[in-house]
Structures are given as C-alpha cells and as structure tokens.
Design an enzyme around this catalytic site. Structure first.
Site, PDB file in Angstrom:
ATOM      1  N   ALA A 260     -14.960  -0.038   2.641  1.00 24.93           N
ATOM      2  CA  ALA A 260     -13.533   0.539   2.882  1.00 24.93           C
ATOM      3  C   ALA A 260     -12.178   0.030   1.896  1.00 24.93           C
ATOM      4  O   ALA A 260     -12.533  -1.284   1.610  1.00 24.93           O
ATOM      5  CB  ALA A 260     -13.303   0.086   4.328  1.00 24.93           C
ATOM      6  N   ASP A 261     -11.498   0.848   1.751  1.00 25.70           N
ATOM      7  CA  ASP A 261     -10.517   0.146   1.154  1.00 25.70           C
ATOM      8  C   ASP A 261      -9.135   0.016   1.902  1.00 25.70           C
ATOM      9  O   ASP A 261      -8.383  -0.892   1.640  1.00 25.70           O
ATOM     10  CB  ASP A 261     -10.065   1.356  -0.094  1.00 25.70           C
ATOM     11  N   ARG A 262      -9.238   0.628   3.039  1.00 25.42           N
ATOM     12  CA  ARG A 262      -7.988   0.458   4.147  1.00 25.42           C
ATOM     13  C   ARG A 262      -8.627   1.100   5.237  1.00 25.42           C
ATOM     14  O   ARG A 262      -9.151   2.150   5.381  1.00 25.42           O
ATOM     15  CB  ARG A 262      -6.486   1.119   3.524  1.00 25.42           C
ATOM     16  N   ALA A 270     -10.017   4.714   4.983  1.00 24.72           N
ATOM     17  CA  ALA A 270      -9.940   5.157   3.580  1.00 24.72           C
ATOM     18  C   ALA A 270     -11.161   4.689   2.783  1.00 24.72           C
ATOM     19  O   ALA A 270     -11.283   3.256   2.852  1.00 24.72           O
ATOM     20  CB  ALA A 270      -8.409   4.958   2.959  1.00 24.72           C
TER      21      ALA A 270
END
Length: 354
Positions: A260-262, A270
């Site tokens: 996950a990036d966010r 995201a």
C-alpha cells in the site's frame, strides 16, 4: 537493521539487493529503471538529486522513497562546509527542502509522514540550541534511525503475515500467493512488506508458489519482483496482469497479498494501478485479499480513499517500451490515461497487516 559494527554511520542493507547504499555524507541509489539487465548505482549529492531520482523512479516503493528523500537531504547537510545562519534558519532550511522532496511523488503517504517527523525533530532542537550544527546533526541521526525502523517493521510484517495466513487457513498445507507490483527489498529499506510475507512463508517451508504480475505500465512486477524471487530461489511464476482472473478461476491462488502507498482512515487503500481489479477478482472467486504495509502508510487525516491524490504518470511510459525509455510501441496521436495508482475500497480487503 542494526548499524554496521565498525561504525554507527555506515548503514548498508544486509542483503545483496541494495536499493539504497548510504554512508554518512554519501548516498547511492540503485537505478531500478535498468533492472533486471543492468545494475547501476547513481550518486545522490543533494535534495535536488533526490527529488529527480524519486520522480523519475530511479527509486520507488513508498517506504524506500521516504528513506531516499530523507537521506538525500542528510547528505546535503552533512557536506555543508559552512552554514551562515541561526539554528532557527537551519530548521527552516530543512523544512523547505523536505516540503520540496514531498512534491516528487504525492500519493505515497510515507514520504510526507517522514517529512513531518523530521521537521518536528529539527524544530525542537532549534528551540533549545543556538548552534545550527546541532540541528543538522539531529536531522542526520533521525534519518538514519528511520532505516533501522523500516527493516525491523518489514520483518515483523512478514512474520506476522505468515502466521496469520496459516492460522486463517489451517486446512491448507502449502500456499500459492499472488502479489502485485514490487514490495520487496527494492521497494523498502530491506526484506519487504507483501513480498516479506512471501519470503517468510518460503522460509517456513509452506510456500507452494509465488505468482507475480507484470504490473503495468512500468512493469515493476516483471522487472523487479520476478528479479527478487529468482534471486532468492523462491518458486515463482510471472503472469500478465490480465491473466489474474483466469489463474484464480483455476483454483491456483490461495491468497492475494499486496502492499500500500496510502491507507485512509476507513481502510480504503491506494496501491499500484491494477490492485483494485485484483481485489474484485479475488472477492468473486472467494480468495482472501490482504494488504501488508507499515504503519507509516496509514493516513488518518483522510476519511476515505476518495480524498487520496492519485498521481498520473507520463504518457510516454505507455507509448514507449522500457517504461518510456525505449522505442515507440503505440500508435502516434493516441491519447493516454496513465494513473500510477488506484484505490481499493475497504470492503474488498479481507485484512491488513501493519
């Protein structure tokens, strides 16, 4: 990861897949655009070099870009011959540089989270010291601690994720896991998040096979994840992004594990473009879908994934081979939509490991 026994200033990754090579006052980043065919390290001398390396995807992966950004500024301040200013001006200098670095890739929260923490540390030092050198020293030491913390976090994620998966699917003797993008040593300070779980399963002798997607448009799965899996001698198979549903239909996937990036406060996540499609396919085929990420990927300031800023990449990355670096492969004049990420709603996610 502990500092080198010879010097607390030497922080090199313990595995041979080093995306970040740092020694106080010196930083080199592995140019991941050239993998798996070439191994080239680029010298990073200041925050501007760091910004360009992150934006151009020399280094990528949410945890790795946060550390690379922090270290690029650490190298710059470590090599100052003379700073003509107060401690407050030194703290302001660091804050401005970190804000600039955050602008290089807006979607991943790890970078902005690291910047906030470093700004707070240096501001506190500036309020109690009159020496700008003390501010710079505190910044450098805090950036170096982040590297240790990231590796420790990744290993914990791998161990916990493996144990959790085995507890949830006790009737499954061996697991075949599908992953997306690259979440390994090359995307972090070392070991990896989702790929760390796969590494842990393999080490425990319960991994049947790892499946990795190409991960369009920049092929981070075929170029990087496949490279790491082969390097570690983990049984693995590469598939096209569009083959994932067919693979699941044939009952060849025990679980999907991604990074996950966010992550928003409600659990919306995201991640690299194509993750949402995998989550939909997994739900349809009754396959558990897990997210493995460090706590630094959680952004409680966002109530849902609708508030996550989605980075759009250059059209050239789709129009040309080698992620935009090679020859043209698409028709001239065609319009391109090239989002780097998509958002997977929380209801599609079976569980998260942080």
């Amino acid at each position: 990861m502990a500092p080198d026994s010879k010097s607390s200033n030497d922080l090199l990754l313990h595995n041979s897949l080093r995306s970040i090579s740092y020694k106080r006052g010196s930083l080199q980043l592995l140019d991941q655009r050239k993998l798996p065919l070439e191994t080239v390290y680029l010298d990073i001398q200041d925050a501007t070099d760091g910004w360009n390396a992150i934006r151009d995807m020399v280094v990528r992966g949410a945890p790795a870009i946060a550390i690379a950004a922090a270290f690029s500024l650490a190298v710059e301040v470590a090599n100052f011959k003379d700073f003509n200013g107060t401690s407050e001006e030194a703290a302001s200098f660091i804050e401005l540089k970190l804000e600039y670095l955050v602008s290089s890739r807006p979607t991943a929260v790890n970078l902005s989270d690291a910047a906030k923490k470093l700004i707070e540390i240096t501001s506190n030092v500036a309020s109690t010291s009159t020496m700008p050198e003390s501010v710079f020293q505190a910044y450098i030491e805090a950036a170096e601690i982040m590297l240790d913390d990231d590796v420790a976090s990744n290993k914990a994620i791998g161990s916990y994720g493996s144990r959790f998966l085995r507890d949830q699917q006790k009737i499954v003797p061996r697991f075949s896991v599908l992953t997306h993008c690259n979440t390994g040593s090359l995307a972090t300070a070392g070991y990896g998040t989702a790929l760390g779980v796969i590494r842990a399963l393999h080490a425990e002798g319960v991994l049947e096979r790892a499946y990795c997607t190409e991960t369009r448009p920049f092929n981070q799965g075929s170029r990087l994840t496949a490279f790491e899996l082969v390097h570690d001698k983990i049984p693995a198979t590469l598939i096209a992004d569009s083959a994932a549903a067919a693979l699941m239909k044939e009952s060849r996937v025990s679980a999907v594990i991604v990074g996950a990036d966010r992550v928003a406060a409600n659990g919306d996540t995201a991640n690299k473009i194509g993750t949402y499609s995998l989550a939909l396919c997994a739900m349809h085929h009754h396959i558990p879908f897990y997210v493995a990420a460090p706590l630094t990927s959680i952004d409680l300031s966002l109530s849902s994934g609708e508030e996550i800023v989605i980075e759009e990449r250059s059209a050239k990355e789709l129009l040309h081979s080698q992620g935009g670096l090679g020859e043209q492969v698409a028709a001239s004049g065609i319009l391109v939509w090239n989002p780097a990420f998509d958002v997977t709603p929380a209801y599609l996610i079976t569980g998260c490991h942080y």
